[in-house]
Each structure stands twice: as C-alpha cells, then as structure tokens.
Design an enzyme around this catalytic site. Structure first.
Site, PDB file in Angstrom:
ATOM      1  N   HIS A  55       0.732  -1.116  -0.160  1.00 52.86           N
ATOM      2  CA  HIS A  55      -0.081   0.126   0.172  1.00 52.86           C
ATOM      3  C   HIS A  55       0.934   1.274  -0.082  1.00 52.86           C
ATOM      4  O   HIS A  55       2.156   1.097   0.145  1.00 52.86           O
ATOM      5  CB  HIS A  55      -0.930   0.025   1.170  1.00 52.86           C
ATOM      6  N   HIS A  57       1.485   4.110   1.969  1.00 46.86           N
ATOM      7  CA  HIS A  57       1.995   4.805   3.091  1.00 46.86           C
ATOM      8  C   HIS A  57       3.360   4.885   3.235  1.00 46.86           C
ATOM      9  O   HIS A  57       3.982   4.087   2.702  1.00 46.86           O
ATOM     10  CB  HIS A  57       1.407   4.016   4.425  1.00 46.86           C
ATOM     11  N   ASP A  59       5.723   4.698   5.217  1.00 38.93           N
ATOM     12  CA  ASP A  59       6.621   3.670   6.077  1.00 38.93           C
ATOM     13  C   ASP A  59       6.541   2.408   5.068  1.00 38.93           C
ATOM     14  O   ASP A  59       7.276   1.644   5.826  1.00 38.93           O
ATOM     15  CB  ASP A  59       6.213   3.676   7.552  1.00 38.93           C
ATOM     16  N   HIS A  60       5.918   2.457   4.135  1.00 36.13           N
ATOM     17  CA  HIS A  60       6.044   1.112   3.396  1.00 36.13           C
ATOM     18  C   HIS A  60       6.746   1.376   1.985  1.00 36.13           C
ATOM     19  O   HIS A  60       7.045   0.447   1.123  1.00 36.13           O
ATOM     20  CB  HIS A  60       4.698   0.440   3.211  1.00 36.13           C
ATOM     21  N   HIS A 113      -7.419  -0.721   5.510  1.00 36.49           N
ATOM     22  CA  HIS A 113      -6.361  -0.018   6.072  1.00 36.49           C
ATOM     23  C   HIS A 113      -6.271   1.312   5.100  1.00 36.49           C
ATOM     24  O   HIS A 113      -6.209   2.439   5.419  1.00 36.49           O
ATOM     25  CB  HIS A 113      -5.249  -0.806   6.338  1.00 36.49           C
ATOM     26  N   ASP A 132      -0.174  -3.825   6.161  1.00 34.17           N
ATOM     27  CA  ASP A 132      -0.886  -3.435   7.271  1.00 34.17           C
ATOM     28  C   ASP A 132      -2.358  -4.053   7.869  1.00 34.17           C
ATOM     29  O   ASP A 132      -3.202  -3.338   8.311  1.00 34.17           O
ATOM     30  CB  ASP A 132      -0.809  -2.007   7.731  1.00 34.17           C
ATOM     31  N   HIS A 170       4.706  -4.703  11.108  1.00 28.18           N
ATOM     32  CA  HIS A 170       5.191  -3.792  12.183  1.00 28.18           C
ATOM     33  C   HIS A 170       5.157  -4.809  13.564  1.00 28.18           C
ATOM     34  O   HIS A 170       4.505  -5.784  13.349  1.00 28.18           O
ATOM     35  CB  HIS A 170       3.974  -2.928  12.405  1.00 28.18           C
TER      36      HIS A 170
END
Length: 242
Positions: A55, A57, A59-60, A113, A132, A170
């Site tokens: 996805h 985001h 942090d990915h 998400h 996530d 995570h």
C-alpha cells in the site's frame, strides 16, 4: 526454496527481504527506508531485482526510489494506489500474480487500512505478506475502508492452511496482546501468548512472523463473528491505553 530476512526500520516497521535460491532472485517487501535494506542485501550477497508494495503509506514505500536508483529493480504495487506511489513500474490487482524465480505469489485485494491495499500469497511456500492488514494478535486501523471490508479480509485469510506464515509490517504484538487479554479474558491461549510476547520483547527479539493457526486461536479480530463485532473491537482498540 525461499529465504526470508527481517529488517527492522524506522520506529517499529519490518521490511522483508526474500531470496529464491535456485534463481538467485531477491525481492524487497514494503521498504520504509533504503539504507538498512541495501546494507543487508549487500551483506548477504543478494542482488535486489524487485520491490513489492502492499500500500501507499510512506513507511512502506519511502525506500522505493533510492533502492530502485541503486539496483535498477522493478517496483510492483497496487493499481488502485498507483497515483500515490510514483515509483511503480507494474500495477497489480486481485487475481494478478507476481513471481520470484519460478515461485508464484497471488495478489489479493484486502482494502480497509487503505482503499487499495493488497497482499501477496505464496501458496507453494505457505507464506502471505499482509502489510498492515493482519497483525500478530491484531489488525490494521480502518483509515480508508470499513469494518466489513476488514472482517472479510480476515475471514479470507483464516481459510489459509494453519501453517501459513504471516509476515506483517510492524512490531505491534505486545500492545495487541495486552488488548486481546481484555477482549477475551477467558482465552487461556491468549494469556499464554501474552507471556511469551513479553519475554521475547524483554530480550529484544521479534514476535513475527506468526502463523494463520496462531492467529485463529489468539487474535480477537480474526475470531470475531461478524463485521459489527469487528467494528466494536476496532473502536475499543483505538481507545485502548493498557
């Protein structure tokens, strides 16, 4: 055979590095940053040829551009989020597949998400990379989707063989376990897993990957009976401070 390396990045993210021995091909899943990934690949002598994103985001996908610049790799990710992942070379959706060496990974649509979130299921290797969506003893927040979508996602994941390894993104298990004990106070397996997780974290060890079997037994979000129940659990977890 696929080797999998877990690379901690940022505050609590994990990047997964997959290496298929026969072909020598290496894939990075959800690189939140580049330097630790490039360093680990170099240490192992693995040449990165692909990135798989679940996805959009940051942090990915934050390491996509630098890894692509350093290696010339191909970046694959959700077609529904292509406008938010500018480094994409290939857009995929439900029913598509990707490969590492001769091993196929099926693309699953798992929105909730984020609206276009996907997962990568490698049935021949009993692995699923869920981003996530499903966490050890928890699930992702509903930022762009609904509880019904998340419930459907988790019910679908629950149909996988129990030995299937679940690679999430995570290290959230300690907090999830503390909530799970409150959500299911009479579940002895949850209580035992909480103790196990506490011991692992006190030693500085990771708690993932998990398995589908463990999540069926100890994850309240996977065990809840309907979407309304999941909505109530998710709201309670969002407010939980235990």
């Amino acid at each position: 055979m696929i080797q999998v390396a877990r690379i901690p990045v940022l505050d609590d993210n994990y990047v997964w590095l997959l290496h298929e021995d026969a072909s020598g091909e290496t894939v990075v899943v959800d690189p939140g940053e580049a330097e630790p990934v490039l360093a680990e690949a170099a240490r192992r002598g693995w040449r990165i040829g692909q990135i798989w994103n679940t996805h959009w985001h940051g942090d990915h996908v934050g390491g996509n551009a630098a890894i692509k610049a350093a290696t010339g790799c191909t970046v694959t990710g959700p077609a529904a989020e292509a406008g938010r992942i500018p480094t994409l070379d290939r857009e995929v959706a439900e029913g598509d597949s990707v490969t590492i060496g001769g091993i196929e990974a099926m693309v699953w649509a798992v929105p909730a998400h984020t609206a276009g979130h996907i997962a990568y299921h490698l049935p021949g290797e009993a692995m699923v990379f869920v981003g996530d969506t499903l966490f050890a003893m928890g699930c992702g927040r509903l930022f762009e989707g609904t509880a019904a979508q998340m419930w459907n996602n988790l019910q679908r994941l629950a149909t996988l063989p129990p030995e299937t390894r679940v690679y999430c993104a995570h290290e959230y298990t300690a907090g999830n376990a503390r909530f799970a004990v409150v959500a299911e106070p009479d579940n002895a397996e949850i209580a035992a897993r909480l103790n196990e997780v506490r011991a692992l974290r006190e030693r500085g060890e990771a708690t993932v990957p998990s398995t589908i079997g463990r999540e069926r037994a100890t994850n309240p979000f996977m065990r809840v009976h309907d979407a309304d129940g999941l909505a109530r659990l998710r709201a309670a977890k969002d407010a939980f401070r235990g």
